[in-house]
Motif scaffolding. Structure first.
Motif, short mmCIF file in Angstrom:
data_model
loop_
_atom_site.label_atom_id
_atom_site.label_comp_id
_atom_site.label_asym_id
_atom_site.label_seq_id
_atom_site.Cartn_x
_atom_site.Cartn_y
_atom_site.Cartn_z
N THR A 1 48.74 -11.40 42.49
CA THR A 1 47.38 -11.75 42.90
C THR A 1 46.88 -12.98 42.17
O THR A 1 47.27 -13.25 41.03
CB THR A 1 46.40 -10.59 42.64
OG1 THR A 1 46.44 -10.28 41.24
CG2 THR A 1 46.76 -9.35 43.45
N ILE A 2 46.01 -13.69 42.86
CA ILE A 2 45.25 -14.79 42.29
C ILE A 2 43.82 -14.56 42.75
O ILE A 2 43.54 -14.59 43.96
CB ILE A 2 45.75 -16.17 42.77
CG1 ILE A 2 47.22 -16.38 42.39
CG2 ILE A 2 44.87 -17.29 42.21
CD1 ILE A 2 47.83 -17.64 42.97
N ALA A 3 42.93 -14.30 41.81
CA ALA A 3 41.52 -14.07 42.11
C ALA A 3 41.34 -13.04 43.23
O ALA A 3 40.67 -13.29 44.23
CB ALA A 3 40.85 -15.40 42.47
N ASP A 4 41.98 -11.92 43.09
CA ASP A 4 41.86 -10.79 44.03
C ASP A 4 42.44 -11.06 45.42
O ASP A 4 42.17 -10.32 46.35
CB ASP A 4 40.40 -10.32 44.16
CG ASP A 4 39.87 -9.78 42.85
OD1 ASP A 4 40.65 -9.16 42.10
OD2 ASP A 4 38.68 -9.99 42.57
N HIS A 5 43.21 -12.12 45.57
CA HIS A 5 43.93 -12.40 46.83
C HIS A 5 45.41 -12.15 46.57
O HIS A 5 45.96 -12.63 45.59
CB HIS A 5 43.73 -13.85 47.28
CG HIS A 5 42.33 -14.15 47.72
ND1 HIS A 5 41.35 -14.52 46.83
CD2 HIS A 5 41.77 -14.12 48.94
CE1 HIS A 5 40.23 -14.73 47.49
NE2 HIS A 5 40.45 -14.48 48.78
N GLU A 6 46.05 -11.40 47.48
CA GLU A 6 47.47 -11.11 47.32
C GLU A 6 48.31 -12.24 47.90
O GLU A 6 48.01 -12.76 48.99
CB GLU A 6 47.85 -9.80 48.00
CG GLU A 6 49.29 -9.40 47.71
CD GLU A 6 49.68 -8.07 48.33
OE1 GLU A 6 50.66 -7.49 47.84
OE2 GLU A 6 49.04 -7.63 49.29
N TYR A 7 49.34 -12.63 47.17
CA TYR A 7 50.26 -13.69 47.58
C TYR A 7 51.70 -13.22 47.41
O TYR A 7 52.00 -12.43 46.52
CB TYR A 7 50.10 -14.92 46.68
CG TYR A 7 48.88 -15.75 46.93
CD1 TYR A 7 48.94 -16.88 47.74
CD2 TYR A 7 47.67 -15.42 46.35
CE1 TYR A 7 47.82 -17.65 47.96
CE2 TYR A 7 46.54 -16.19 46.56
CZ TYR A 7 46.63 -17.31 47.36
OH TYR A 7 45.52 -18.07 47.58
N THR A 8 52.57 -13.80 48.22
CA THR A 8 54.00 -13.73 47.99
C THR A 8 54.51 -15.16 47.96
O THR A 8 54.25 -15.93 48.89
CB THR A 8 54.73 -12.95 49.10
OG1 THR A 8 54.23 -11.61 49.12
CG2 THR A 8 56.23 -12.92 48.86
N PHE A 9 55.19 -15.52 46.88
CA PHE A 9 55.80 -16.84 46.74
C PHE A 9 57.31 -16.67 46.82
O PHE A 9 57.87 -15.81 46.15
CB PHE A 9 55.42 -17.47 45.39
CG PHE A 9 53.95 -17.74 45.26
CD1 PHE A 9 53.38 -18.86 45.83
CD2 PHE A 9 53.12 -16.85 44.57
CE1 PHE A 9 52.02 -19.11 45.71
CE2 PHE A 9 51.77 -17.09 44.44
CZ PHE A 9 51.21 -18.23 45.01
N ALA A 10 57.95 -17.51 47.63
CA ALA A 10 59.40 -17.44 47.78
C ALA A 10 60.00 -18.83 47.61
O ALA A 10 59.53 -19.79 48.22
CB ALA A 10 59.77 -16.89 49.16
#
Length: 180
Positions: free
Chosen positions: A108-117
């Protein structure tokens, strides 16, 4: 009490590069100068050529958080994802290829979910690698998906090759394009 700075996910700037090896201190210093001047906040590196556990780390005061997938025995392949000090990334899950060909991060970044590939395809049988890696990524992903890397294959042979064609079967290229 320290004040916390607000962070907007739209502020992220992405930078991806095949670095062709980062074993020399000079190349690592040059990389960090380029990242700083580019104002990168999330960095995807391919072909780092860092070997297993004895590899030098790429973190510094500007990029204090780094994740790696390195080949365990030789200085080949290798991918990394670095985060700038201004990015409050909190990791929840990682999946690293034992041969250093891909690295997936979820958090998460600032309560936003991310997936980095970050992907680094081999020079042969790229479509097989892509198919397998994307199948794993599909099961792993959550939130906003950001994919970067060097696939070592032309996604559009007419534009991406001098001959206007690819040795990779057309149906494989189309399947890869559909997924993205």
């Amino acid at each position: 009490m320290a004040a916390t700075r607000a962070f907007a996910p739209a502020q992220l700037t992405y930078w991806s590069n095949n670095v062709q090896g980062l074993n020399s201190p000079e190349k690592r210093a040059h990389l960090h100068r380029r990242l700083w001047s580019a104002k990168a906040s999330v960095v995807f590196l391919q072909e780092t050529h860092l070997k297993g556990g004895d590899a030098p780390k790429l973190e510094n005061r500007r990029f204090p958080l780094g994740f790696y997938a390195n080949h365990p025995d030789t200085k080949k392949a290798g991918v990394a994802i670095l985060f700038a000090h201004s990015v409050p990334f909190q990791t929840t899950q990682t999946l690293a290829d034992p041969n250093g060909r891909y690295l997936f991060l979820r958090g998460t970044i600032a309560d936003h979910e991310y997936t980095f590939a970050c992907l680094y395809g081999p020079n042969r049988k790229q479509h097989t690698f892509i198919r397998q890696a994307l199948a794993k990524l599909e099961k792993f992903r959550g939130g906003l998906l950001i994919v970067a890397g060097d696939l070592n294959m032309p996604l559009d042979p007419i534009r991406d090759t001098s001959r206007g064609q690819s040795a990779i079967p057309t149906h494989c290229l189309k399947a890869t394009q559909r997924w993205g």
